[in-house]
Motif scaffolding. Structure first.
Motif, short mmCIF file in Angstrom:
data_model
loop_
_atom_site.label_atom_id
_atom_site.label_comp_id
_atom_site.label_asym_id
_atom_site.label_seq_id
_atom_site.Cartn_x
_atom_site.Cartn_y
_atom_site.Cartn_z
N UNK A 85 -60.99 -2.58 -36.47
CA UNK A 85 -62.19 -2.43 -35.64
C UNK A 85 -63.35 -3.25 -36.21
N UNK A 86 -63.54 -3.17 -37.50
CA UNK A 86 -64.62 -3.94 -38.14
C UNK A 86 -64.34 -5.44 -38.01
N UNK A 87 -63.10 -5.83 -38.25
CA UNK A 87 -62.73 -7.25 -38.11
C UNK A 87 -62.94 -7.76 -36.71
N UNK A 88 -62.58 -6.96 -35.72
CA UNK A 88 -62.76 -7.39 -34.33
C UNK A 88 -64.24 -7.50 -33.98
N UNK A 89 -65.05 -6.60 -34.52
CA UNK A 89 -66.49 -6.65 -34.27
C UNK A 89 -67.10 -7.91 -34.89
N UNK A 90 -66.70 -8.23 -36.10
CA UNK A 90 -67.18 -9.45 -36.76
C UNK A 90 -66.74 -10.67 -35.94
N UNK A 91 -65.48 -10.67 -35.52
CA UNK A 91 -64.98 -11.78 -34.70
C UNK A 91 -65.69 -11.89 -33.37
N UNK A 92 -66.06 -10.75 -32.80
CA UNK A 92 -66.77 -10.74 -31.52
C UNK A 92 -68.16 -11.34 -31.66
N UNK A 93 -68.79 -11.11 -32.80
CA UNK A 93 -70.13 -11.64 -33.02
C UNK A 93 -70.09 -13.14 -33.33
N UNK A 94 -69.17 -13.57 -34.19
CA UNK A 94 -69.17 -14.96 -34.63
C UNK A 94 -68.26 -15.87 -33.81
N UNK A 95 -67.26 -15.31 -33.15
CA UNK A 95 -66.31 -16.11 -32.38
C UNK A 95 -66.93 -17.07 -31.37
N UNK A 96 -67.87 -16.60 -30.54
CA UNK A 96 -68.46 -17.49 -29.55
C UNK A 96 -69.24 -18.66 -30.15
N UNK A 97 -69.74 -18.49 -31.38
CA UNK A 97 -70.49 -19.57 -32.01
C UNK A 97 -69.56 -20.60 -32.66
N UNK A 98 -68.40 -20.13 -33.12
CA UNK A 98 -67.44 -21.03 -33.77
C UNK A 98 -66.62 -21.77 -32.72
N UNK A 100 -66.96 -22.14 -28.82
CA UNK A 100 -67.67 -21.79 -27.58
C UNK A 100 -66.71 -21.39 -26.46
N UNK A 101 -67.12 -20.42 -25.68
CA UNK A 101 -66.39 -19.85 -24.54
C UNK A 101 -65.12 -19.11 -24.97
N UNK A 102 -64.12 -19.80 -25.48
CA UNK A 102 -62.86 -19.15 -25.85
C UNK A 102 -63.05 -18.20 -27.03
N UNK A 103 -64.05 -18.44 -27.85
CA UNK A 103 -64.30 -17.61 -29.02
C UNK A 103 -64.61 -16.17 -28.70
N UNK A 104 -65.03 -15.91 -27.48
CA UNK A 104 -65.36 -14.55 -27.08
C UNK A 104 -64.10 -13.67 -27.05
N UNK A 105 -62.94 -14.27 -26.83
CA UNK A 105 -61.67 -13.53 -26.85
C UNK A 105 -60.90 -13.79 -28.14
N UNK A 106 -60.92 -15.04 -28.60
CA UNK A 106 -60.18 -15.40 -29.81
C UNK A 106 -60.81 -14.77 -31.06
N UNK A 107 -62.15 -14.70 -31.11
CA UNK A 107 -62.85 -14.14 -32.27
C UNK A 107 -62.43 -12.72 -32.61
N UNK A 108 -62.55 -11.77 -31.65
CA UNK A 108 -62.15 -10.40 -31.98
C UNK A 108 -60.65 -10.27 -32.24
N UNK A 109 -59.86 -11.07 -31.54
CA UNK A 109 -58.40 -11.05 -31.72
C UNK A 109 -58.06 -11.44 -33.16
N UNK A 110 -58.58 -12.59 -33.61
CA UNK A 110 -58.29 -13.05 -34.98
C UNK A 110 -58.96 -12.16 -36.02
N UNK A 111 -60.18 -11.68 -35.71
CA UNK A 111 -60.87 -10.80 -36.66
C UNK A 111 -60.08 -9.53 -36.95
N UNK A 112 -59.52 -8.93 -35.90
CA UNK A 112 -58.72 -7.71 -36.09
C UNK A 112 -57.44 -8.03 -36.87
N UNK A 113 -56.79 -9.12 -36.53
CA UNK A 113 -55.55 -9.50 -37.23
C UNK A 113 -55.81 -9.73 -38.71
#
Length: 160
Positions: A85-98, A100-113
């Motif tokens: 949960x914490x990893x997905x939240x971190x990924x959700x916050x930073x994913x879109x900046x790393x 753009x666009x796809x990071x909104x889904x890829x960020x939380x996915x990779x963060x949780x993993x």
């Protein structure tokens, strides 16, 4: 002329609020609520009765709770842990900046993993399930918040 400026501000705030559905760094419901405040400042607070403000404040509180809850339920439902949960939240916050666009889904996915694998030493299969849960939670949250925000704005236009 001042009336046009007021409506431009209101529409811009509402638009930013809806953009906040996919960019979690934006406090979407506060921008929607800000549109109501701008209406009162430019036009009249008297047009918006006390029960309107009560309902809208309850919606704002509901939105804050729904955001966290949907993500938590998504991760837990798919076998994730607090670390996921914490990893997905971190990924959700930073994913879109790393990314753009796809990071909104890829960020939380990779963060949780990554969090599941690092903290809990989970298998790749279990970690991926947690990642999928975080994406499902995010999409569920965005849809739910979108509906609630649309109701908030709809109520505003109905009242005025």
């Amino acid at each position: 002329m001042l009336e046009i400026v007021g409506w431009v501000f209101i529409i811009v705030l509402f638009t930013i609020g809806f953009i906040g559905l996919v960019y979690p760094i934006i406090p979407a419901s506060l921008f929607i609520f800000g549109g109501f405040i701008i209406y009162g400042l430019f036009f009249s607070f008297a047009d918006l009765p006390w029960w309107f403000w009560l309902i809208e404040i309850l919606f704002v509180l509901l939105l804050f709770g729904a955001d966290f809850l949907a993500n938590a339920v998504g991760v837990k439902k798919f076998g994730g842990s607090k670390a996921g949960l914490i990893g997905s939240t971190v990924g959700l916050i930073f994913g879109p900046f790393i990314i753009p666009f796809a990071g909104i889904l890829i960020g939380p996915f990779l963060g949780a993993i990554i969090a599941e694998m690092l903290v809990n030493k989970s298998s790749i299969k279990k970690s991926i399930r947690s990642g999928i849960g975080s994406v499902v939670g995010f999409i569920t949250s965005a849809l739910t918040k979108g509906i609630i925000q649309a109701i908030m704005v709809g109520l505003f236009f109905w009242v005025i």
